[in-house]
Design a protein around this motif. Structure first.
Motif, short mmCIF file in Angstrom:
data_model
loop_
_atom_site.label_atom_id
_atom_site.label_comp_id
_atom_site.label_asym_id
_atom_site.label_seq_id
_atom_site.Cartn_x
_atom_site.Cartn_y
_atom_site.Cartn_z
N ALA A 127 0.85 -1.19 0.00
CA ALA A 127 0.00 0.00 0.00
C ALA A 127 0.88 1.23 0.00
O ALA A 127 2.06 1.17 0.36
N ARG A 128 0.32 2.35 -0.39
CA ARG A 128 1.04 3.62 -0.29
C ARG A 128 1.16 4.02 1.18
O ARG A 128 0.32 3.63 2.00
N PRO A 129 2.17 4.79 1.54
CA PRO A 129 2.32 5.21 2.95
C PRO A 129 1.08 5.92 3.46
O PRO A 129 0.56 6.84 2.83
N GLY A 130 0.57 5.45 4.61
CA GLY A 130 -0.59 6.08 5.25
C GLY A 130 -1.90 5.77 4.59
O GLY A 130 -2.95 6.29 5.01
N GLU A 131 -1.92 4.92 3.58
CA GLU A 131 -3.14 4.64 2.83
C GLU A 131 -4.08 3.73 3.63
O GLU A 131 -3.65 2.74 4.22
N GLY A 132 -5.35 4.07 3.62
CA GLY A 132 -6.36 3.22 4.23
C GLY A 132 -6.51 3.45 5.72
O GLY A 132 -5.66 4.05 6.37
N PRO A 133 -7.60 2.96 6.29
CA PRO A 133 -7.90 3.20 7.70
C PRO A 133 -7.23 2.23 8.67
O PRO A 133 -7.24 2.44 9.88
N ARG A 134 -6.62 1.16 8.15
CA ARG A 134 -6.09 0.11 9.01
C ARG A 134 -4.57 0.18 9.13
O ARG A 134 -3.89 0.70 8.25
N ALA A 135 -4.07 -0.39 10.23
CA ALA A 135 -2.64 -0.63 10.37
C ALA A 135 -2.34 -2.00 9.79
O ALA A 135 -3.15 -2.92 9.90
N ARG A 136 -1.17 -2.13 9.15
CA ARG A 136 -0.75 -3.41 8.57
C ARG A 136 0.55 -3.81 9.25
O ARG A 136 1.61 -3.25 8.95
N PHE A 137 0.45 -4.76 10.16
CA PHE A 137 1.60 -5.14 10.98
C PHE A 137 2.74 -5.66 10.10
O PHE A 137 2.57 -6.59 9.32
N THR A 138 3.91 -5.04 10.23
CA THR A 138 5.07 -5.37 9.40
C THR A 138 6.34 -5.27 10.23
O THR A 138 6.72 -4.18 10.66
N ASP A 139 6.99 -6.39 10.48
CA ASP A 139 8.22 -6.39 11.27
C ASP A 139 9.31 -5.54 10.63
O ASP A 139 10.17 -5.00 11.34
N SER A 140 9.28 -5.39 9.32
CA SER A 140 10.28 -4.57 8.64
C SER A 140 10.32 -3.16 9.20
O SER A 140 11.38 -2.53 9.27
#
Length: 380
Positions: free
Chosen positions: A162-175
């Protein structure tokens, strides 16, 4: 004390389950000033264990300290702080557009970067089966190591989701937290382990909390995966800022209180971290902090032994959970802190159940002394 009896009984139930070799819990009641420390099996309140993802709460505290010192802002692009990272170029490409230079500290802390997860490759359909395999390798006891450079290579090669800050949800990413760890290393010109020592361990007077760097270190309790113990020291020494801290229930409690009481950074800045987005039910994510709102119906399956409390409301919890069963949580509405671990890689709900029941034991102990719960002002 009734509280001690209730919690020890609770730990005994966990201990009777073959999935648990040891359980530890520490509690603090800000109304009464009473603390409690409990353990069973091969874990006691002073026994080190891996806190895994709870490490992100420690990273958030360090970032907030650096913000106070004027070394960064939450909206600073991370690449401006990692100018020597050649691999970071074109790391975030979505639909042919390179958004790497738009990625900020805020995006990384809040899991809204849009980067894929290097650890499970969940951003790519073509490697989904490989991702599932990798995700379970640690639980199967298959050890592996990786470097920061390999993290960035994997993240780049599998593309953004996704683009940075896109959408209402957080997407958990260890990176995200691997990158944040490198950022704070660059700012302080020290290793992540040294920074944790200087900024958290020493100021709080901790003795058993540290970053796991040496695979030959046998001090922490090895995690359980279902009914067997797994030893994956190479992996644990590779996590670093996204899951590599070791602590004890007693010291995790000290840290949790310090985090929410303004002893690591200004308490007035807490609300800056409380920019909530849905993560996974019933958890929301802010900037390095989780908020957990557990509905009554979700607890009924764990309350069948206690029908009088079948519909009991669970207070909102702030803090963080770790994939290995660790937790550092604060319930501001009732002024209770709980920290500890059930040391289990499988079945994350077990840590939530353990923390809730320990918290409720503290609240119930107040009733026996005819004291009312305190209401602590906090965003919810």
């Amino acid at each position: 004390m009734a509280q001690e009896t209730d919690i020890q009984t609770l730990l005994g139930r966990f201990q009777n389950d073959p999935w648990h070799s040891g359980v530890a819990v520490s509690t603090y009641d800000s109304l009464t000033g009473q603390s409690g420390h409990y353990g069973s099996g091969d874990l006691d309140p002073g026994k080190p264990y891996f806190i895994n993802g709870v490490t992100k709460l420690y990273v958030a505290a360090i970032i907030m300290q650096m913000r106070e010192e004027g070394k960064l802002t939450l909206d600073t692009p991370f690449r401006s702080l990692l100018q020597g990272c050649k691999l970071c170029k074109e790391m975030h490409v979505k639909d042919g557009v390179d958004y790497t230079d738009e990625l900020t500290i805020r995006h990384l802390m809040s899991h809204t970067s849009g980067l894929g997860d290097f650890f499970v490759y969940k951003n790519s359909d073509k490697v989904r089966n490989q991702g599932a395999l990798l995700r379970h390798r640690l639980s199967d006891g298959k050890d592996m190591a990786w470097t920061f450079e390999e993290v960035i290579q994997r993240t780049r090669s599998h593309g953004a989701i996704a683009r940075p800050g896109e959408g209402p949800r957080a997407r958990f990413t260890d990176s995200n937290y691997q990158i944040l760890g490198k950022v704070i290393e660059m700012i302080d010109q020290k290793s992540f382990a040294e920074i944790v020592q200087d900024r958290i361990v020493t100021p709080l007077g901790l003795r058993a909390t540290y970053v796991y760097c040496d695979p030959s270190d046998t001090r922490p309790a090895m995690p359980m995966s279902r009914a067997r113990r797994v030893a994956v020291p190479l992996a644990m020494s590779s996590f670093q800022a996204d899951g590599g801290i070791v602590s004890t229930a007693r010291e995790a409690l000290i840290f949790t209180r310090a985090f929410f009481e303004g002893r690591l950074f200004a308490a007035d800045d807490l609300n800056t971290l409380f920019d909530w987005r849905p993560l996974f039910f019933p958890t929301e994510f802010g900037l390095g902090v989780m908020r957990i709102k557990i509905p009554r119906w979700l607890t009924t399956r764990y309350r069948w032994r206690d029908p009088e409390n079948l519909l009991r409301k669970v207070p909102t919890l702030y803090g963080h959970l770790g994939v290995g069963g660790a937790f550092c949580l604060y319930a501001p509405a009732v002024g209770v802190y709980v920290a500890g671990s059930c040391n289990q890689l499988t079945g994350p709900a077990r840590a939530v159940v353990l923390s809730i029941r320990a918290l409720e034991a503290v609240i119930d102990a107040r009733k026996l002394t005819s004291q009312e719960p305190v209401m602590v002002s906090q965003s919810s």
